[in-house]
Design a protein around this motif. Structure first.
Motif, PDB file in Angstrom:
ATOM      1  N   PHE A   2       0.971  -1.542  -0.231  1.00  0.00           N
ATOM      2  CA  PHE A   2      -0.012  -0.041   0.085  1.00  0.00           C
ATOM      3  C   PHE A   2       0.884   1.329   0.645  1.00  0.00           C
ATOM      4  N   ALA A   3       1.746   1.484   0.479  1.00  0.00           N
ATOM      5  CA  ALA A   3       2.481   2.428   0.547  1.00  0.00           C
ATOM      6  C   ALA A   3       3.520   2.271  -0.413  1.00  0.00           C
ATOM      7  N   ALA A   4       3.371   1.720  -0.491  1.00  0.00           N
ATOM      8  CA  ALA A   4       4.587   1.820  -2.542  1.00  0.00           C
ATOM      9  C   ALA A   4       3.168   2.177  -3.299  1.00  0.00           C
ATOM     10  N   GLY A   5       2.525   2.019  -3.317  1.00  0.00           N
ATOM     11  CA  GLY A   5       1.371   2.403  -4.650  1.00  0.00           C
ATOM     12  C   GLY A   5       1.048   4.110  -4.059  1.00  0.00           C
ATOM     13  N   VAL A   6       1.241   4.209  -2.706  1.00  0.00           N
ATOM     14  CA  VAL A   6       0.887   6.091  -2.752  1.00  0.00           C
ATOM     15  C   VAL A   6       1.723   6.443  -2.866  1.00  0.00           C
ATOM     16  N   LEU A   7       3.035   5.769  -2.685  1.00  0.00           N
ATOM     17  CA  LEU A   7       4.535   7.012  -2.616  1.00  0.00           C
ATOM     18  C   LEU A   7       4.493   6.965  -4.597  1.00  0.00           C
ATOM     19  N   ILE A   8       5.047   5.848  -5.398  1.00  0.00           N
ATOM     20  CA  ILE A   8       4.774   5.443  -6.739  1.00  0.00           C
ATOM     21  C   ILE A   8       3.880   7.056  -7.117  1.00  0.00           C
ATOM     22  N   ALA A   9       2.499   6.782  -6.441  1.00  0.00           N
ATOM     23  CA  ALA A   9       1.479   7.515  -7.801  1.00  0.00           C
ATOM     24  C   ALA A   9       2.194   9.192  -7.102  1.00  0.00           C
ATOM     25  N   LEU A 105      -4.133  19.483  -2.209  1.00  0.00           N
ATOM     26  CA  LEU A 105      -4.237  19.562  -0.239  1.00  0.00           C
ATOM     27  C   LEU A 105      -4.349  18.295   0.023  1.00  0.00           C
ATOM     28  N   ALA A 106      -5.642  17.530  -0.640  1.00  0.00           N
ATOM     29  CA  ALA A 106      -5.712  15.940  -0.715  1.00  0.00           C
ATOM     30  C   ALA A 106      -4.397  15.329  -1.121  1.00  0.00           C
ATOM     31  N   GLY A 107      -3.419  15.326  -2.238  1.00  0.00           N
ATOM     32  CA  GLY A 107      -2.370  15.213  -2.394  1.00  0.00           C
ATOM     33  C   GLY A 107      -1.494  14.892  -1.517  1.00  0.00           C
ATOM     34  N   LEU A 113       0.328  10.559   3.877  1.00  0.00           N
ATOM     35  CA  LEU A 113      -0.110   8.773   4.787  1.00  0.00           C
ATOM     36  C   LEU A 113       0.278   7.887   4.148  1.00  0.00           C
ATOM     37  N   GLY A 114       1.365   7.716   3.367  1.00  0.00           N
ATOM     38  CA  GLY A 114       1.827   7.086   2.986  1.00  0.00           C
ATOM     39  C   GLY A 114       2.946   6.886   3.391  1.00  0.00           C
ATOM     40  N   ILE A 115       3.113   7.926   3.597  1.00  0.00           N
ATOM     41  CA  ILE A 115       5.125   8.188   3.992  1.00  0.00           C
ATOM     42  C   ILE A 115       4.821   7.251   5.750  1.00  0.00           C
ATOM     43  N   GLY A 116       3.941   7.671   6.399  1.00  0.00           N
ATOM     44  CA  GLY A 116       3.705   7.449   7.769  1.00  0.00           C
ATOM     45  C   GLY A 116       3.376   5.515   7.740  1.00  0.00           C
ATOM     46  N   GLY A 204      -2.792   1.860  -2.928  1.00  0.00           N
ATOM     47  CA  GLY A 204      -3.105   2.538  -2.645  1.00  0.00           C
ATOM     48  C   GLY A 204      -2.773   3.598  -3.577  1.00  0.00           C
ATOM     49  N   PHE A 205      -1.672   2.740  -5.048  1.00  0.00           N
ATOM     50  CA  PHE A 205      -1.654   4.157  -5.811  1.00  0.00           C
ATOM     51  C   PHE A 205      -2.794   4.414  -6.127  1.00  0.00           C
ATOM     52  N   LEU A 206      -3.965   3.719  -6.194  1.00  0.00           N
ATOM     53  CA  LEU A 206      -5.712   4.612  -7.140  1.00  0.00           C
ATOM     54  C   LEU A 206      -5.934   5.879  -6.497  1.00  0.00           C
TER      55      LEU A 206
END
Length: 216
Positions: A2-9, A105-107, A113-116, A204-206
């Motif tokens: 999940f964190a990887a998907g968030v951070l790549i996006a 701001l949402a981004g 969140l992803g880094i956390g 996470g990416f979506l």
């Protein structure tokens, strides 16, 4: 995953895309060149810090022997993760600095969140060796917490300095993107093997894409 998907996006929508747009607006250099050079500098910074820590660990073992070098390896582990947290804190600070300048701001919240989320295993990677070395649970816990304390520190510093380093924003944004993607490729994706990790990555990416694009 999940964190990887968030951070790549986030590396694209919250960091690289704004870096390219601001470099195009500045017009002093081709935008792709600014983004490429900044990105490579961020990745090289993380690669170099890993190499330095690995070299120091080997020297410690050779000089003191495996048993006596255990404490030094723990210290170097804490140093390595702390160095990784510096560009991550910068990335969050830059995202909120951009949000204050009219970006999503949402981004910025999704990036935080992803880094956390990926800080949980990093904190455990610090705390467990400290505890296994004979220290108390309380001391091991706070060592793990403090290893991540540089993130809010550097994030706040970047936000405070954003007005004075406006011309450097494209470089800093692409630097943070390169550093984060290095961490994702080197540490997060190899540990996210299996179907659950893949599903977590896609979610996470979506999520990051929806927050940054649809709500931004």
């Amino acid at each position: 995953g999940f964190a990887a998907g968030v951070l790549i996006a986030a590396s694209f929508w919250s960091l690289l895309q704004p870096a390219i747009e601001r470099a195009e607006a500045a017009g002093s250099m081709p935008a792709f060149l600014v983004a490429t050079l900044g990105f490579l500098c961020g990745a090289l910074f993380m690669w170099g810090s890993d190499k330095c820590v690995t070299y120091a660990q080997r020297r410690s073992v050779l000089a003191q022997g495996e048993k006596n070098a255990r404490l030094n390896r723990i210290i170097l582990l804490v140093l390595s993760i702390t160095l990784h947290n510096i560009p991550e804190g910068m990335a969050v600070g830059l995202a909120f600095a951009l949000a204050a300048d009219g970006e999503s701001l949402a981004g910025a919240f999704a990036l935080a969140l992803g880094i956390g989320v990926q800080n949980f295993p990093e904190g455990a990677a610090v705390a467990l060796p400290v505890y296994q070395s004979g220290k108390s649970k309380r001391r091991a816990f706070w060592t793990g917490v403090l290893s991540g304390a540089v993130e809010p520190l550097f994030g706040a510093l970047v936000v405070l300095a954003a007005a004075g380093i406006h011309a450097l924003m494209p470089w800093l944004l692409s630097f943070a993107a390169g550093a984060m993607l290095y961490v994702v490729a080197e540490e997060l994706l190899p540990r996210a093997g299996g179907r659950r990790g893949t599903c977590g990555f896609l979610v996470g990416f979506l999520l990051m894409m929806i927050l940054d694009v649809a709500l931004g």
